[in-house]
Enzyme design. Structure first.
Site, mmCIF file in Angstrom:
data_model
loop_
_atom_site.group_PDB
_atom_site.id
_atom_site.type_symbol
_atom_site.label_atom_id
_atom_site.label_comp_id
_atom_site.label_asym_id
_atom_site.label_seq_id
_atom_site.Cartn_x
_atom_site.Cartn_y
_atom_site.Cartn_z
ATOM 1 C CG ASP A 3 -0.248 0.026 2.534
ATOM 2 O OD1 ASP A 3 0.705 -0.756 2.714
ATOM 3 O OD2 ASP A 3 -0.653 0.803 3.428
ATOM 4 C CD GLU A 29 4.194 0.467 6.762
ATOM 5 O OE1 GLU A 29 5.049 0.771 7.618
ATOM 6 O OE2 GLU A 29 3.789 1.284 5.894
#
Length: 388
Positions: free
Chosen positions: A75, A137
């Site tokens: 991400d 994350e």
């Protein structure tokens, strides 16, 4: 079997996926899973409850041994409101740099790690090599937790882990832990013409912010210190304050989002207890007139810090791969703390690029850094083939 793609071709595909944390990452993970399958590598997907996001775990080499895990998140942070001069979700190469959202944080490393796994699959490894890719994350290391749970029940865990967050290819042994908190301030609404007869929740919030700043000053002056960090003490930071509807209404609610980034060994429970005591000291004198007065503190989420000893085996191993002489610690958090704290896997952070380029418009990673990362991972594959 198909021809092994170059790292740059893999990175081009990865940068083309808009995996902002608010979006699904499944298309990217299916691309990686298919690419690995083309080279005989089975990859397990661990989807979230929506089915739109997933972690990925894959291994090459012999079973029944620990091996080395390469870890990265897929991400990225948003580009909204940033002034990009190149397309953020495409690869632009110029002047020895590769531009695109996530180029340095951290799809550059992910591309290098995938390419290394593909090449390792063609060699008779004596020690396995693992790939762990995660989601979410950037919003608190949330997605990787299901992958950690899977490894908790595995019969054998990796012997060590390299998290490829950008460190300019230096070996990082530590980072601070983080606790995200929320303080909800409850007052009493009223007309602003009669403001003294109401209880302004924003005023309560202002008093609480003052208390947080006072605690920060005390921690900085008398608390733990670690000179390996740019900021050598535990930090308390107010990130967001919301309250009020319009100017002629005294607000009855205000919400403060804040965080603690703590050094190893810091008693964060004691810090939170101090803040609760400060909140009570602010509101207690007001309750005779306003029984509802309250500042309620919630712990939203957290991740542990990382503090790998500088003489640990994983540190010496990765230093040998990179040719590094020393180690550093990084200001930002990673998933490495969870691998160490939850799984007992000794972990270091080492990856291409610098966080100085991350989260900004025209994010980039230099080709020189990517080449150094490829060299490290080539050396790693050779060590796995030789049995370390």
């Amino acid at each position: 079997m198909t021809k092994i793609p170059e790292m740059r071709a893999i990175l081009q595909r990865l940068l083309g996926f808009d995996t902002t944390s608010s979006n699904p990452n499944m298309d990217l993970m299916l691309y990686v899973q298919d690419l690995l399958a083309q080279h005989g590598i089975a990859a397990v997907l661990i989807p979230d409850a929506t089915g739109g996001k997933a972690n990925l775990y894959a291994s090459v080499g012999p079973e029944g041994q620990g091996g080395v895990m390469l870890s990265g998140h897929t991400d990225v942070v948003p580009v909204l409101g940033q002034n990009w001069t190149v397309p953020p979700f495409a690869m632009t190469e110029r002047d020895g740099r590769i531009y695109g959202r996530g180029a340095t944080d951290m799809k550059g490393f992910v591309a290098c790690a995938i390419a290394a796994l593909l090449r390792a699959a063609d060699q008779p490894l004596q020690v396995p090599l693992h790939l762990a890719l995660s989601y979410d994350e950037e919003v608190g290391c949330m997605g990787v937790r299901s992958l950690v749970e899977m490894l908790e029940t595995a019969p054998l865990r990796p012997r060590m882990c390299i998290v490829g967050e950008p460190t300019a290819m230096q070996v990082a042994t530590g980072h601070k832990g983080k606790i995200a908190l929320r303080a909800t301030c409850i007052g009493r609404e009223g007309h602003s013409a009669l403001a003294p007869l109401a209880l302004n929740a924003l005023h309560l919030a202002a008093d609480f912010v003052t208390a947080v700043r006072g605690l920060q000053a005390r921690v900085a002056a008398t608390g733990l210190s670690d000179g390996d960090y740019d900021v050598p003490y535990t930090t308390l930071h107010i990130g967001k304050l919301n309250g009020g509807v319009q100017v002629n209404i005294v607000p009855n609610t205000a919400v403060i989002d804040f965080e603690i980034r703590s050094l190893a060994g810091e008693d964060t429970d004691a810090l939170i207890a101090d803040l609760r005591a400060a909140a009570e000291a602010i509101t207690a004198p007001l309750r005779a007139a306003f029984p509802e007065a309250e500042i309620r503190i919630e712990r939203l989420w957290d991740y542990p810090g990382l503090g790998t000893p500088s003489d640990a085996g994983v540190v010496n191993f990765v230093k040998a791969l990179t040719g590094a002489n020393g180690t550093i610690k990084v200001a930002f958090g990673t998933e490495g703390g969870l691998f160490d704290a939850r799984l007992g896997i000794p972990t270091v952070i080492c990856g291409p690029g610098s966080m100085a380029q991350g989260h900004k418009p025209d994010e980039y990673v230099s080709l020189e850094q990517l080449e150094r990362c490829e060299a490290m991972l080539s050396a790693l594959v050779a060590r796995c083939a030789a049995g370390f």
